[in-house]
Design an enzyme around this catalytic site. Sequence first.
Site, PDB file in Angstrom:
ATOM      1  N   TYR A 146       0.875  -1.189   0.000  1.00  0.00           N
ATOM      2  CA  TYR A 146       0.000   0.000   0.000  1.00  0.00           C
ATOM      3  C   TYR A 146       0.905   1.229   0.000  1.00  0.00           C
ATOM      4  O   TYR A 146       1.905   1.271   0.730  1.00  0.00           O
ATOM      5  CB  TYR A 146      -0.914  -0.020   1.229  1.00  0.00           C
ATOM      6  CG  TYR A 146      -2.103  -0.931   1.006  1.00  0.00           C
ATOM      7  CD1 TYR A 146      -3.310  -0.429   0.501  1.00  0.00           C
ATOM      8  CD2 TYR A 146      -2.014  -2.292   1.253  1.00  0.00           C
ATOM      9  CE1 TYR A 146      -4.386  -1.268   0.257  1.00  0.00           C
ATOM     10  CE2 TYR A 146      -3.085  -3.143   1.005  1.00  0.00           C
ATOM     11  CZ  TYR A 146      -4.274  -2.614   0.511  1.00  0.00           C
ATOM     12  OH  TYR A 146      -5.338  -3.443   0.258  1.00  0.00           O
ATOM     13  N   GLU A 147       0.574   2.211  -0.829  1.00  0.00           N
ATOM     14  CA  GLU A 147       1.494   3.337  -1.029  1.00  0.00           C
ATOM     15  C   GLU A 147       0.899   4.702  -0.708  1.00  0.00           C
ATOM     16  O   GLU A 147       1.573   5.720  -0.814  1.00  0.00           O
ATOM     17  CB  GLU A 147       2.006   3.323  -2.481  1.00  0.00           C
ATOM     18  CG  GLU A 147       2.682   1.998  -2.839  1.00  0.00           C
ATOM     19  CD  GLU A 147       3.803   2.132  -3.853  1.00  0.00           C
ATOM     20  OE1 GLU A 147       3.695   3.010  -4.724  1.00  0.00           O
ATOM     21  OE2 GLU A 147       4.785   1.361  -3.752  1.00  0.00           O
TER      22      GLU A 147
END
Length: 296
Positions: A146-147
């Site tokens: 997840y960024e």
Amino acid sequence: MANLHLFVLHIFAMAFGVHHLCDAKVMMEYIGATGVPVKFDAVPIEEGIDFHFILGFAIDADPSGNPQNGTFSPYWASTLTPESAAAIKASHPNVKVMASLSGWSIGKKVLNWYTPADPQLWISNAFSSLKSIIETFHLDGIDIDYERFGRHNESFAYCIGELVTLLKNQSVISVATIAPFYSTVIPYIELYKNYGDFIDYVNHQFYTDRVKTPEGYLEAFKLRTGQFDKAKVLPSYEVNGRGIQGDAFFDALRLLERNGYDINGVMIFSADASAKNNYHYERKSQAFLLNSTSSV
Ligand SMILES: *[C@@H]1O[C@H](CO)[C@@H](O)[C@H](O)[C@H]1NC(C)=O
Ligand SMILES: *[C@@H]1O[C@H](CO)[C@@H](O)[C@H](O)[C@H]1NC(C)=O
Ligand SMILES: *[C@@H]1O[C@H](CO)[C@@H](O)[C@H](O)[C@H]1NC(C)=O
Ligand SMILES: *[C@@H]1O[C@H](CO)[C@@H](O)[C@H](O)[C@H]1NC(C)=O
């Protein structure tokens, strides 16, 4: 002397079944995220390396990017089929294949961690959808990538931590990794603090740390190994990308070793870009790891 020492450890490990003493060094190779028709069998794989392909990406969203309450679907290159995953593992027993969760975007839609309306439902949907993908594609693990996070991201550590715990507890996966970068490190530290025992490696994206020199890389490595376990953080390289570029990366690895860090593996993003230079960084990273004198 060092070799004799390793040999003795090896015999000891074989005699007593202490396998972790002779675990090989690891290569983490992202593949399939950019839409080019990549294949596993084009990538050079050395026998003495634990080689992990990381498929990009399994996403909790429909093709338009709408969240699905934890129901993941595979969005990696269609050339990376279940049959080809089974084949590469059959021809190379040292290969594992993993699915990375989320990534930056789907099409033009940027993805972010959202607070699930019902965390238990999210965890249970994620578990069952990933179990099905993992079984279909003959996968061994998941990577967490997840960024993007909002101000309220407390649910991330809990939901992802419980998911990884459950997947490992039910023996659906044998390996779990996380891929933080400089501006996402807070939620990953929270995850690691509570569930670190279930996380095998940290694929920190050093190429986002804006360091271009071996000396800068050493400073970044010091910082990140202080935030996570020293032995689990892997140096990383982005092919045709950001951060340190070219063979200066290997100067950086040597500098890390001279400063007392064991290099237990290398992460590369990604195979998609490497065909054009005949997998130069994959070849050289594996040669470096096999030649490295640091203990494992
Ligand atoms: C997600 O769950 C919520 C609450 O149960 C529901 O209202 C919504 O329709 C679900 N969304 C999808 C895409 O299934
Ligand atoms: C995540 O949550 C923490 C605690 O509320 C906050 O400090 C941080 O800015 C949030 N986002 C990111 C990307 O760290
Ligand atoms: C799974 O969890 C149960 C209950 O906490 C525990 O007894 C068991 O040892 C765990 N199994 C594995 C493989 O971690
Ligand atoms: C292998 O290690 C030796 C001793 O550290 C070093 O001199 C040599 O350059 C290394 N070779 C490669 C291919 O990294």
